[in-house]
Motif scaffolding. Sequence first.
Motif, mmCIF file in Angstrom:
data_model
loop_
_atom_site.group_PDB
_atom_site.id
_atom_site.type_symbol
_atom_site.label_atom_id
_atom_site.label_comp_id
_atom_site.label_asym_id
_atom_site.label_seq_id
_atom_site.Cartn_x
_atom_site.Cartn_y
_atom_site.Cartn_z
ATOM 1 N N ASP A 1 56.530 48.500 45.089
ATOM 2 C CA ASP A 1 54.889 47.772 44.650
ATOM 3 C C ASP A 1 55.492 47.655 42.866
ATOM 4 O O ASP A 1 55.820 48.358 41.987
ATOM 5 C CB ASP A 1 53.800 49.184 44.555
ATOM 6 N N THR A 2 54.688 46.613 42.736
ATOM 7 C CA THR A 2 54.846 45.879 41.139
ATOM 8 C C THR A 2 54.167 47.273 40.112
ATOM 9 O O THR A 2 54.314 47.432 39.121
ATOM 10 C CB THR A 2 54.824 45.107 40.942
ATOM 11 N N ALA A 3 52.782 47.359 40.285
ATOM 12 C CA ALA A 3 51.261 47.394 39.768
ATOM 13 C C ALA A 3 51.650 46.558 38.144
ATOM 14 O O ALA A 3 52.315 44.977 38.605
ATOM 15 C CB ALA A 3 52.384 48.831 38.776
ATOM 16 N N SER A 4 51.865 46.773 36.626
ATOM 17 C CA SER A 4 51.601 45.437 36.358
ATOM 18 C C SER A 4 52.957 45.115 35.008
ATOM 19 O O SER A 4 52.850 44.611 34.640
ATOM 20 C CB SER A 4 50.814 46.522 34.791
ATOM 21 N N ILE A 5 54.451 45.599 35.863
ATOM 22 C CA ILE A 5 55.090 44.962 35.844
ATOM 23 C C ILE A 5 54.989 43.305 36.599
ATOM 24 O O ILE A 5 55.875 42.016 35.638
ATOM 25 C CB ILE A 5 56.683 45.234 36.308
ATOM 26 N N VAL A 6 53.771 43.202 37.429
ATOM 27 C CA VAL A 6 53.891 41.215 37.948
ATOM 28 C C VAL A 6 53.019 40.902 37.059
ATOM 29 O O VAL A 6 52.888 39.784 37.040
ATOM 30 C CB VAL A 6 53.225 41.427 39.055
ATOM 31 N N LYS A 7 52.478 41.461 35.553
ATOM 32 C CA LYS A 7 52.393 40.689 35.389
ATOM 33 C C LYS A 7 52.765 39.116 34.013
ATOM 34 O O LYS A 7 52.243 38.178 33.558
ATOM 35 C CB LYS A 7 50.460 41.500 33.741
ATOM 36 N N VAL A 8 54.238 39.895 33.862
ATOM 37 C CA VAL A 8 55.392 38.723 33.785
ATOM 38 C C VAL A 8 55.060 37.863 34.454
ATOM 39 O O VAL A 8 55.069 36.267 33.839
ATOM 40 C CB VAL A 8 56.645 39.771 33.607
ATOM 41 N N ASP A 9 55.525 38.236 35.595
ATOM 42 C CA ASP A 9 55.497 36.793 36.895
ATOM 43 C C ASP A 9 54.678 36.401 36.072
ATOM 44 O O ASP A 9 54.357 35.017 36.538
ATOM 45 C CB ASP A 9 55.687 37.451 38.474
ATOM 46 N N ILE A 10 53.043 36.325 36.605
ATOM 47 C CA ILE A 10 51.967 36.017 37.057
ATOM 48 C C ILE A 10 51.368 35.217 35.441
ATOM 49 O O ILE A 10 51.183 33.777 35.448
ATOM 50 C CB ILE A 10 50.938 36.321 36.692
ATOM 51 N N SER B 1 48.440 45.537 28.343
ATOM 52 C CA SER B 1 47.979 44.961 29.736
ATOM 53 C C SER B 1 46.766 45.307 30.564
ATOM 54 O O SER B 1 46.334 46.192 31.149
ATOM 55 C CB SER B 1 48.841 47.260 30.539
ATOM 56 N N ASP B 2 45.303 44.834 29.826
ATOM 57 C CA ASP B 2 45.246 44.710 29.687
ATOM 58 C C ASP B 2 44.896 43.738 32.049
ATOM 59 O O ASP B 2 44.837 42.938 31.851
ATOM 60 C CB ASP B 2 44.019 43.324 29.600
ATOM 61 N N ASN B 3 43.702 44.857 32.614
ATOM 62 C CA ASN B 3 43.430 44.052 34.440
ATOM 63 C C ASN B 3 42.137 43.218 34.019
ATOM 64 O O ASN B 3 43.076 42.385 34.989
ATOM 65 C CB ASN B 3 43.034 45.777 34.447
ATOM 66 N N ALA B 4 41.336 43.188 33.302
ATOM 67 C CA ALA B 4 41.128 41.664 33.374
ATOM 68 C C ALA B 4 41.416 40.438 33.107
ATOM 69 O O ALA B 4 41.060 39.592 34.095
ATOM 70 C CB ALA B 4 39.295 42.324 32.819
ATOM 71 N N SER B 5 42.366 40.675 32.267
ATOM 72 C CA SER B 5 42.831 39.345 31.919
ATOM 73 C C SER B 5 44.155 39.069 32.530
ATOM 74 O O SER B 5 44.498 37.762 33.267
ATOM 75 C CB SER B 5 43.466 39.832 30.437
ATOM 76 N N ALA B 6 44.512 39.890 33.095
ATOM 77 C CA ALA B 6 45.282 39.605 34.801
ATOM 78 C C ALA B 6 44.679 38.938 35.732
ATOM 79 O O ALA B 6 45.866 38.267 36.639
ATOM 80 C CB ALA B 6 46.541 40.612 35.103
ATOM 81 N N THR B 7 43.827 39.759 35.842
ATOM 82 C CA THR B 7 42.543 38.810 37.496
ATOM 83 C C THR B 7 42.560 37.731 37.208
ATOM 84 O O THR B 7 43.225 36.621 37.779
ATOM 85 C CB THR B 7 41.559 40.255 38.094
ATOM 86 N N ALA B 8 42.161 37.246 35.595
ATOM 87 C CA ALA B 8 41.669 35.913 35.762
ATOM 88 C C ALA B 8 43.263 34.826 36.019
ATOM 89 O O ALA B 8 42.646 33.932 36.386
ATOM 90 C CB ALA B 8 41.091 35.940 34.174
ATOM 91 N N LEU B 9 43.958 35.625 35.455
ATOM 92 C CA LEU B 9 45.230 34.102 35.306
ATOM 93 C C LEU B 9 45.405 34.539 36.628
ATOM 94 O O LEU B 9 46.302 33.142 36.746
ATOM 95 C CB LEU B 9 46.106 34.257 34.633
ATOM 96 N N TRP B 10 45.801 35.736 37.037
ATOM 97 C CA TRP B 10 46.280 35.897 38.654
ATOM 98 C C TRP B 10 45.305 34.237 39.477
ATOM 99 O O TRP B 10 45.662 33.968 40.562
ATOM 100 C CB TRP B 10 45.842 36.929 39.390
#
Length: 334
Positions: free
Chosen positions: A139-148, A178-187
Motif C-alpha cells: 500500500d502506498t499510503a501518503s507517498i502516492v501524493k507525489v504520484d498524484i 500530507s493534507d488528506n482533503a487536498s489529496a482527495t481534491a487533486l485525486w
Amino acid sequence: MFPHRARPRGGRPSRRRSLVYASVASVVLVGAASSGTMYVKAQAHDAEGLVSSSVASGASASSGATAAMEATVESSAVPTAAVSAAPTPAASPSPVVDRDALLAEAVEAVAVEDGAEVSVAVLDVSSGESAVYGDGAFDTASIVKVDILASLLLKAQDAGRGLTAQEKTYAAAMIRNSDNASATALWTAIGQAEGLRAANERFGLLDTEGGDGALWGLTQTTAADQLTLLRQVFGTTSELSEGSRAYLAGLMGEIAVGQDWGVSAAGSSEIALKNGWLPRTATGLWDINSVGRVGVDGREYLVAVLSDGNSTKEKGVSVVEAVAKAAVACFEEG
C-alpha cells in the motif's frame, strides 16, 4: 488489498626483415661496384616476401668488402626484429560489483519484526548504478501524493497551462503537510485511478495500481516503481518539464517538522522526501513508507523504502530508516 511477502533469494625471416636485408645490401654493394670491385643485381620478391639475388664478380672481390657488407646487413636486421617482436600490454578489466547482492545482505541484517515485510530500491545518481531488494506490492499510503501531483502537472502540461491558484494551494498542503482533503481534491482532478494509470504509463511505472474510488491511499506499488517515479521528479530525462520537476522537488524539500523522518536518515544534504503511514483497521498493523532524494559526501541518491506488518508506527519508522541507511551504504563502500 494486502501486500504479499517478497524476499530475494627461428623460422623464416619476416617480409619486413627481408626487405631490410635487400635494401641495405643494395646500397652497400652498388657502392662497391662503382669502384670496379663488384655489383649486386637484386631480383624480385617472391610470393612469401623472401628475397633472392645474384652476385657477379668483375675483378676478385675483396674479402674485407664482403665482411663489411655482411656486418652491415646483420646490424640493420637486429633492431628491426626486436621492434617487431615487442609485446603490447593488455588492459586489466575493472571488477564488477554485484549491488543487488550487497543490498540483500545489508537489508537482511536489519532487525525486522516477525510478520513485517520491507522492500527497497536505490539509485546512485553519479554512477547510474541501482539496486533493488524485494518485488512485492505494498500500500502506498501518503507517498502516492507525489504520484498524484506528478500526474496533475503532466495533465496541465498537455493542456498548455500552469496550475491554478487553487491547485497550487492543494499541492502545497498535500506534499508539505500530507493534507488528506487536498489529496482527495487533486485525486479527483486527475481522474482518480484511471488518470493515475494513464500518467504512470508515460512515466514508466509498470506495477502501480490506483486505489478504488476515492481510496487513493490504498494504491498498490513496488519499490522499483517508486524509484522510477523519483527519476521522473529528480532526473533530467522525464515526461515532466524542467519547471514541473523543480516545483515538485521544491515542495518535497519543505516537508513539515515531524514528518521529515524516513530516507532522510541516510543523508546529510539535498534532502527532499515524502512519507506515508497507515494503520490497517483489520489488523491494527502499520504500513510505513518513505521515498526521496538524499545527499552524502557530495553524492546524490534516490531511495524508496516500503514496509508493512509493523506493530507500531515507531517500529516501522525505525525499520525504514535503518534500511535506507543500509541501502546507501552499499554504494558508499565502493
